[in-house]
Design an enzyme around this catalytic site. Structure first.
Site, mmCIF file in Angstrom:
data_model
loop_
_atom_site.group_PDB
_atom_site.id
_atom_site.type_symbol
_atom_site.label_atom_id
_atom_site.label_comp_id
_atom_site.label_asym_id
_atom_site.label_seq_id
_atom_site.Cartn_x
_atom_site.Cartn_y
_atom_site.Cartn_z
ATOM 1 N N ASN A 211 -7.007 3.571 -11.148
ATOM 2 C CA ASN A 211 -7.545 4.256 -9.966
ATOM 3 C C ASN A 211 -7.616 5.752 -10.237
ATOM 4 O O ASN A 211 -7.238 6.211 -11.315
ATOM 5 C CB ASN A 211 -6.679 3.939 -8.741
ATOM 6 C CG ASN A 211 -5.236 4.341 -8.973
ATOM 7 O OD1 ASN A 211 -4.922 5.515 -9.126
ATOM 8 N ND2 ASN A 211 -4.341 3.353 -9.018
ATOM 9 N N ASP A 280 -2.271 -2.628 -7.613
ATOM 10 C CA ASP A 280 -1.706 -3.777 -6.901
ATOM 11 C C ASP A 280 -1.762 -5.048 -7.735
ATOM 12 O O ASP A 280 -0.907 -5.914 -7.618
ATOM 13 C CB ASP A 280 -2.459 -3.990 -5.579
ATOM 14 C CG ASP A 280 -2.121 -2.897 -4.578
ATOM 15 O OD1 ASP A 280 -0.978 -2.411 -4.617
ATOM 16 O OD2 ASP A 280 -2.998 -2.522 -3.778
ATOM 17 N N LYS A 290 -11.469 -7.438 -27.992
ATOM 18 C CA LYS A 290 -12.395 -6.876 -27.003
ATOM 19 C C LYS A 290 -13.259 -8.003 -26.405
ATOM 20 O O LYS A 290 -13.819 -8.802 -27.153
ATOM 21 C CB LYS A 290 -13.277 -5.842 -27.694
ATOM 22 C CG LYS A 290 -14.163 -5.087 -26.752
ATOM 23 C CD LYS A 290 -14.967 -4.028 -27.476
ATOM 24 C CE LYS A 290 -16.071 -3.531 -26.569
ATOM 25 N NZ LYS A 290 -17.108 -2.844 -27.278
ATOM 26 N N PRO A 306 4.491 -6.161 -9.405
ATOM 27 C CA PRO A 306 5.710 -5.994 -8.602
ATOM 28 C C PRO A 306 5.564 -4.766 -7.714
ATOM 29 O O PRO A 306 4.895 -3.802 -8.095
ATOM 30 C CB PRO A 306 6.794 -5.765 -9.666
ATOM 31 C CG PRO A 306 6.063 -5.271 -10.874
ATOM 32 C CD PRO A 306 4.718 -5.935 -10.832
ATOM 33 N N ILE A 308 7.129 -1.678 -6.719
ATOM 34 C CA ILE A 308 8.225 -0.875 -7.293
ATOM 35 C C ILE A 308 9.117 -0.294 -6.202
ATOM 36 O O ILE A 308 10.340 -0.447 -6.230
ATOM 37 C CB ILE A 308 7.653 0.235 -8.195
ATOM 38 C CG1 ILE A 308 6.844 -0.410 -9.336
ATOM 39 C CG2 ILE A 308 8.768 1.135 -8.743
ATOM 40 C CD1 ILE A 308 6.026 0.553 -10.161
ATOM 41 N N PHE A 324 4.962 6.542 -0.075
ATOM 42 C CA PHE A 324 3.694 7.134 0.352
ATOM 43 C C PHE A 324 2.768 6.042 0.855
ATOM 44 O O PHE A 324 2.888 4.890 0.452
ATOM 45 C CB PHE A 324 3.023 7.885 -0.809
ATOM 46 C CG PHE A 324 3.494 9.304 -0.900
ATOM 47 C CD1 PHE A 324 4.773 9.594 -1.348
ATOM 48 C CD2 PHE A 324 2.662 10.342 -0.505
ATOM 49 C CE1 PHE A 324 5.225 10.892 -1.398
ATOM 50 C CE2 PHE A 324 3.108 11.652 -0.558
ATOM 51 C CZ PHE A 324 4.384 11.934 -0.999
ATOM 52 N N LYS A 338 4.513 -0.194 7.147
ATOM 53 C CA LYS A 338 4.934 -0.186 5.741
ATOM 54 C C LYS A 338 6.380 0.306 5.599
ATOM 55 O O LYS A 338 7.146 -0.200 4.795
ATOM 56 C CB LYS A 338 3.996 0.743 4.963
ATOM 57 C CG LYS A 338 3.828 0.370 3.517
ATOM 58 C CD LYS A 338 2.633 1.072 2.892
ATOM 59 C CE LYS A 338 1.323 0.414 3.249
ATOM 60 N NZ LYS A 338 0.175 1.048 2.614
ATOM 61 N N LYS A 342 8.788 -2.397 3.801
ATOM 62 C CA LYS A 342 9.340 -2.070 2.485
ATOM 63 C C LYS A 342 10.752 -1.488 2.574
ATOM 64 O O LYS A 342 11.325 -1.087 1.577
ATOM 65 C CB LYS A 342 8.420 -1.091 1.754
ATOM 66 C CG LYS A 342 7.009 -1.642 1.508
ATOM 67 C CD LYS A 342 6.263 -0.806 0.482
ATOM 68 C CE LYS A 342 4.850 -1.334 0.291
ATOM 69 N NZ LYS A 342 4.229 -0.861 -0.939
HETATM 70 O O1 C5P Z 1 1.472 -1.037 -0.247
HETATM 71 P P1 C5P Z 1 0.965 0.282 -0.682
HETATM 72 O O2 C5P Z 1 0.444 0.296 -2.091
HETATM 73 O O3 C5P Z 1 0.005 0.928 0.262
HETATM 74 O O4 C5P Z 1 2.259 1.210 -0.634
HETATM 75 C C1 C5P Z 1 2.267 2.513 -1.102
HETATM 76 C C2 C5P Z 1 3.644 2.905 -1.492
HETATM 77 O O5 C5P Z 1 4.261 1.894 -2.267
HETATM 78 C C3 C5P Z 1 3.648 4.103 -2.393
HETATM 79 O O6 C5P Z 1 4.859 4.803 -2.174
HETATM 80 C C4 C5P Z 1 3.581 3.500 -3.771
HETATM 81 O O7 C5P Z 1 4.092 4.367 -4.760
HETATM 82 C C5 C5P Z 1 4.458 2.288 -3.601
HETATM 83 N N1 C5P Z 1 4.084 1.150 -4.445
HETATM 84 C C6 C5P Z 1 4.911 0.733 -5.467
HETATM 85 N N2 C5P Z 1 4.596 -0.356 -6.214
HETATM 86 C C7 C5P Z 1 3.475 -1.048 -5.983
HETATM 87 C C8 C5P Z 1 2.603 -0.641 -4.955
HETATM 88 C C9 C5P Z 1 2.933 0.457 -4.211
HETATM 89 O O8 C5P Z 1 5.948 1.379 -5.687
HETATM 90 N N3 C5P Z 1 3.191 -2.092 -6.718
#
Ligand code: C5P
Length: 400
Positions: A211, A280, A290, A306, A308, A324, A338, A342
């Protein structure tokens, strides 16, 4: 600025120049921000502004003489040199810069300059031709090479009628520059782990899913935490940003690697800040070779990465967790959901639908939410937003 100048001890050296009148206002600003100020004037400075003015503003007797027994008995030059956290010479004339660069110690200010272990800074002020002169340039380079901070000068019209570089910075800018020399101390003794940037999920040896995250926000938060006195581990995805000073950087590529690095780093940490834009999903299989161009339509099978931040928040020894949220609609509502899902302590949400802030931009605006409160941080440079966020974080951390 206020937090960083509180209780700081600043020796303001004033040398001879018309800009000395700005030093009077600078003293007031430094004191308003909580600093203590002792003023040292050169003989030439006293032709431009009186010691009495600066004494009234600083609330302390002004120091002018190296060889005055009475003054030395009150607060001698060595005592003054030891007292200071920062020695700023503003204005610093061409003559004064030359003496400071050469280590001449023929008056109180230049002697004190040699005798101190404090941070050193100069705010040059002189005619543009004098500023451009090779001798001045060489003196400045010498001082900079020794770690002396140089504030300004600015360009514009000069008292002598010339136009060009050599005007002393305004007192507000100088006070801010002084504040920048100090850590805020809000996170002293804390270990903060921060994830930043995007992750890259390989499809084959040459392609990946990722991204547009630039990592700027995470890096700015890392710098603000360092400035606030924290020990910082910055886990960075692939970004093209230089490593900020005084922190440990761990480079990772994929979400899996980022999770491993985060798990290892948060052991015993106080705060985890998840600014990374983690992919994601990742390709279910990474092709060894390739992938060849073939059918008009091909399907990609993706599996979930996962989470994180949620994994860290689920640890029994969890640190304070700040996540965030980048949302395009119902920003606050989605962020609060969220926060709960989380199990975060705090969440900072970006409105990514706005074109003027976010991902690649140097600016950001955030709404920060925690269990029983929220605060909006207006659009500003990411450095400024990061400092404000660190202040909020430190406040919440103390309440836990
Ligand atoms: O679910 P979403 O991606 O919107 O959540 C954003 C928050 O979750 C951010 O703090 C991002 O760094 C964290 N995040 C993460 N691991 C992921 C997806 C998001 O730590 N796989």
């Amino acid at each position: 600025m206020t937090a960083r100048l509180a209780n700081k001890r600043i020796v303001l050296g004033v040398s001879g120049g018309i800009a000395a009148y700005k030093s009077a206002d600078l003293i007031r600003r430094l004191r308003d921000a909580g600093a203590e100020v002792q003023v040292v004037m050169t003989a030439a400075a006293q032709s431009f502004i009186t010691p009495l003015t600066l004494q009234a503003l600083s609330g302390n007797p002004v120091h002018t003489d190296l060889l005055d027994p009475a003054a030395e008995a009150a607060m001698g030059h060595i005592e003054l040199a030891r007292w200071a956290d920062l020695v700023l010479v503003a204005p610093a004339s061409a003559d004064c810069l030359a003496r400071l660069a050469q280590g001449v110690a023929n008056d109180l200010l230049t002697t004190l300059w040699l005798a101190t272990k404090a941070k050193l800074a100069v705010a040059p002020a002189m005619n543009q031709q004098m500023w451009a002169a090779p001798a001045t340039r060489a003196n400045l380079a010498t001082l900079q090479a020794r770690g002396v901070a140089v504030f300004g000068p600015a360009a514009g019209s000069q008292a002598c009628g010339d136009v060009g570089e050599g005007r002393m910075l305004e007192s507000v800018e100088l006070a801010n520059a002084c504040a920048d020399q100090f850590e805020s101390g809000l996170l002293t003794g804390r270990h903060v782990v921060i994830t930043a940037g995007p992750t890259r999920e390989a499809l084959d040896p040459v392609r990946y899913l990722s991204n547009h995250s630039s990592g700027k926000m995470g890096f700015a938060i890392a710098e603000a935490c360092v400035e606030a006195g924290a020990r910082v581990t910055l886990i960075a995805g692939p970004v093209s940003l230089p490593t900020p000073a005084r922190l440990r950087r761990v480079n990772v590529v994929s979400a899996d690697e980022m999770l491993l690095a985060a798990q290892a780093a948060v052991e015993g940490a106080d705060v985890f800040v998840a600014t990374a834009a983690v992919a994601d999903y990742r390709p279910a299989r990474v092709a060894e070779q390739k992938i060849k161009k073939s059918a008009d339509v091909i399907a990609l099978e993706l599996i979930k990465n996962p989470d994180i931040v949620a994994t860290i928040a689920a640890r029994p020894d969890r640190p304070f967790v700040l996540g965030f949220a980048a949302e395009t609609e119902k920003v606050i509502e989605h962020a609060r959901e969220k926060l709960l899902r989380k199990k975060l302590d705090m969440i900072a949400c970006n409105d990514v639908a706005r074109a003027d802030i976010g991902f690649q931009s140097d600016d950001n605006a955030l709404t920060v939410i925690w269990a029983d409160g929220d605060r909006h941080l207006d659009k500003a440079g990411k450095t400024v937003i990061a400092r404000q966020l660190v202040e909020l974080l430190a406040e919440r951390l103390l309440q836990k």
